[in-house]
Design a protein around this motif. Structure first.
Motif, short mmCIF file in Angstrom:
data_model
loop_
_atom_site.label_atom_id
_atom_site.label_comp_id
_atom_site.label_asym_id
_atom_site.label_seq_id
_atom_site.Cartn_x
_atom_site.Cartn_y
_atom_site.Cartn_z
N ALA A 69 12.69 -0.74 41.28
CA ALA A 69 12.95 -1.39 39.99
C ALA A 69 11.79 -2.30 39.60
O ALA A 69 11.41 -2.36 38.42
N LEU A 70 11.20 -2.99 40.58
CA LEU A 70 10.05 -3.86 40.30
C LEU A 70 8.85 -3.05 39.84
O LEU A 70 8.13 -3.46 38.92
N ALA A 71 8.65 -1.90 40.47
CA ALA A 71 7.52 -1.05 40.10
C ALA A 71 7.66 -0.57 38.66
O ALA A 71 6.67 -0.39 37.95
N ASP A 72 8.91 -0.36 38.22
CA ASP A 72 9.16 0.16 36.87
C ASP A 72 9.28 -0.93 35.81
O ASP A 72 9.43 -0.63 34.63
N ALA A 73 9.25 -2.22 36.24
CA ALA A 73 9.47 -3.31 35.27
C ALA A 73 8.34 -3.34 34.25
O ALA A 73 7.21 -2.95 34.55
N VAL A 83 11.69 -9.93 39.07
CA VAL A 83 12.49 -9.95 40.31
C VAL A 83 13.97 -10.12 39.96
O VAL A 83 14.84 -9.40 40.47
N ALA A 84 14.26 -11.07 39.06
CA ALA A 84 15.66 -11.32 38.70
C ALA A 84 16.27 -10.09 38.02
O ALA A 84 17.43 -9.74 38.28
N ALA A 85 15.48 -9.41 37.17
CA ALA A 85 15.99 -8.21 36.50
C ALA A 85 16.29 -7.10 37.52
O ALA A 85 17.28 -6.37 37.38
N ALA A 86 15.45 -6.99 38.54
CA ALA A 86 15.70 -5.98 39.59
C ALA A 86 17.01 -6.30 40.31
O ALA A 86 17.84 -5.41 40.56
N PHE A 87 17.22 -7.58 40.64
CA PHE A 87 18.47 -7.97 41.30
C PHE A 87 19.68 -7.76 40.37
O PHE A 87 20.75 -7.37 40.82
N GLU A 88 19.50 -8.02 39.08
CA GLU A 88 20.59 -7.79 38.14
C GLU A 88 20.99 -6.32 38.12
O GLU A 88 22.19 -5.98 38.09
N ALA A 89 19.98 -5.45 38.11
CA ALA A 89 20.27 -4.00 38.12
C ALA A 89 21.01 -3.62 39.40
O ALA A 89 21.98 -2.85 39.38
N LEU A 133 5.27 -7.17 44.10
CA LEU A 133 4.65 -7.97 43.02
C LEU A 133 3.13 -7.95 43.13
O LEU A 133 2.42 -7.86 42.13
N ARG A 134 2.62 -7.99 44.36
CA ARG A 134 1.15 -7.92 44.54
C ARG A 134 0.62 -6.59 44.02
O ARG A 134 -0.45 -6.54 43.43
N GLN A 135 1.41 -5.53 44.23
CA GLN A 135 1.04 -4.22 43.69
C GLN A 135 0.94 -4.27 42.16
O GLN A 135 0.21 -3.49 41.57
N ARG A 136 1.71 -5.17 41.55
CA ARG A 136 1.65 -5.32 40.10
C ARG A 136 0.51 -6.25 39.67
O ARG A 136 0.39 -6.57 38.49
N GLY A 137 -0.27 -6.73 40.63
CA GLY A 137 -1.42 -7.57 40.30
C GLY A 137 -1.12 -9.06 40.31
O GLY A 137 -1.96 -9.87 39.91
N VAL A 138 0.08 -9.44 40.76
CA VAL A 138 0.42 -10.86 40.86
C VAL A 138 -0.36 -11.46 42.03
O VAL A 138 -0.50 -10.83 43.08
N ASP A 140 -1.42 -13.77 45.27
CA ASP A 140 -0.74 -13.85 46.56
C ASP A 140 0.37 -14.91 46.60
O ASP A 140 1.52 -14.58 46.90
N SER A 141 0.03 -16.15 46.27
CA SER A 141 1.04 -17.20 46.43
C SER A 141 2.11 -17.11 45.33
O SER A 141 3.28 -17.38 45.58
N ALA A 142 1.71 -16.69 44.11
CA ALA A 142 2.70 -16.51 43.04
C ALA A 142 3.69 -15.41 43.42
O ALA A 142 4.89 -15.52 43.15
N ALA A 143 3.19 -14.34 44.03
CA ALA A 143 4.06 -13.24 44.46
C ALA A 143 5.08 -13.73 45.49
O ALA A 143 6.27 -13.43 45.40
N SER A 144 4.61 -14.50 46.48
CA SER A 144 5.52 -15.02 47.51
C SER A 144 6.55 -15.96 46.89
O SER A 144 7.75 -15.87 47.19
N LEU A 145 6.07 -16.85 46.02
CA LEU A 145 6.99 -17.82 45.40
C LEU A 145 8.04 -17.12 44.55
O LEU A 145 9.23 -17.45 44.62
#
Lengths: 188, 188
Positions: A69-73, A83-89, A133-138, A140-145
């Motif tokens: 779902a994250l890859a398709d966002a 992330v929240a949208a993936a969890f909602e789905a 998220l890192r795969q989406r270019g986010v 490192d620390s923003a992806a973890s957070l």
């Protein structure tokens, strides 16, 4: 391979949860689970590696669903909204399984080893979301957070969903939890 | 009780970390730790219940410190700022122990049982922080969210502190991590 059994996996899962609640997780054997489900013991082992995996088999499926779902966002979505949208789905799919989810949490809460296992699965989930998220270019620390904050949002919404009276809606609780975190970090 | 040994606890901790890194956690005995520290085995057991507690004895101290810092925080502080400020204050104390913290993380990372133990301690920490926020009158879900988000901020800052080259400043990294979460949830 034995003959095909209709919904064997679901029947085994339900039988296992019933027995874990009635007798305790430690005291239940695979033979008893199979018997309660009206299936052969070898059928159990075609679906689950051991009696613990009945409780955690869904964690891998959830993780794959969320990563996909994250890859398709949409590229326009912020990391935490994605992330929240993936969890909602995922919440939409979980919604109809509330009774099973409640039983599962009761079994896990009663056993230290299972609580540890649950923490490990949740940590692994957050780590997989951060990688996605890192795969989406986010960065490192923003992806973890964003992954950790998103997982916390889900855990807290999930706990409310399990415990609240009536027919609470999990995707709605996830959105509420996200909005509450946004209000908290905005200093409101 | 035996005679007083100057800094016995610190010497035992250092000896244990050295041996865990040299030989592995599993392969090290309490007798070897005591010998390396130049102390008797009974002195070890006056300070630690077992060889695992050498690694986790500090977690209880950290938790007490954070809960007490939260109780003393200004009424004007938002829940998440109060949690982050408590971690910053703890970070100031941890700052001078970076080499020990690095060694400890390396030992934990190499052993699945220790990684599980670390996750449990972190979950217990977040839960204690949420309780402390509820004591301040923060609502149930906001307390859980602020405690979980604050713990995530700390974990991510701690990891950067351990891994970055040079002399990174832990309290500064915690503030950066808080600011990054605020920016993320504000959609920046």
């Amino acid at each position: 391979m034995g003959r095909w059994e209709p919904n064997a996996r679901g029947r085994l899962e339900q039988a296992a949860l019933e027995l874990y609640i009635e007798r305790g997780f430690e005291q239940t054997t695979v033979a008893e689970i199979a018997k309660r489900a009206g299936l052969a013991e070898r059928t159990f082992f075609r679906h689950f590696a051991d009696k613990r995996e009945v409780l955690f088999g869904g964690a891998g499926t959830l993780q794959e669903f969320l990563v996909s779902a994250l890859a398709d966002a949409s590229d326009a979505a912020t990391p935490i909204d994605a992330v929240a949208a993936a969890f909602e789905a995922a919440g939409t799919l979980l919604q109809e399984r509330r009774e099973t989810a409640r039983q599962r949490q009761a079994v896990i809460a009663a056993n230290a080893e299972l609580r540890e296992r649950e923490l490990i699965k949740l940590a692994s989930l957050a780590s997989a979301l951060a990688d996605a998220l890192r795969q989406r270019g986010v960065t490192d620390s923003a992806a973890s957070l964003a992954a950790e904050a998103g997982s916390a949002i889900f855990r807290i919404a999930f706990e409310r969903w399990i415990n609240e009276a009536g027919q609470p809606d999990l995707p709605h609780l996830i959105r509420e939890s996200l909005d509450e975190l946004k209000a908290l970090t905005a200093g409101k």
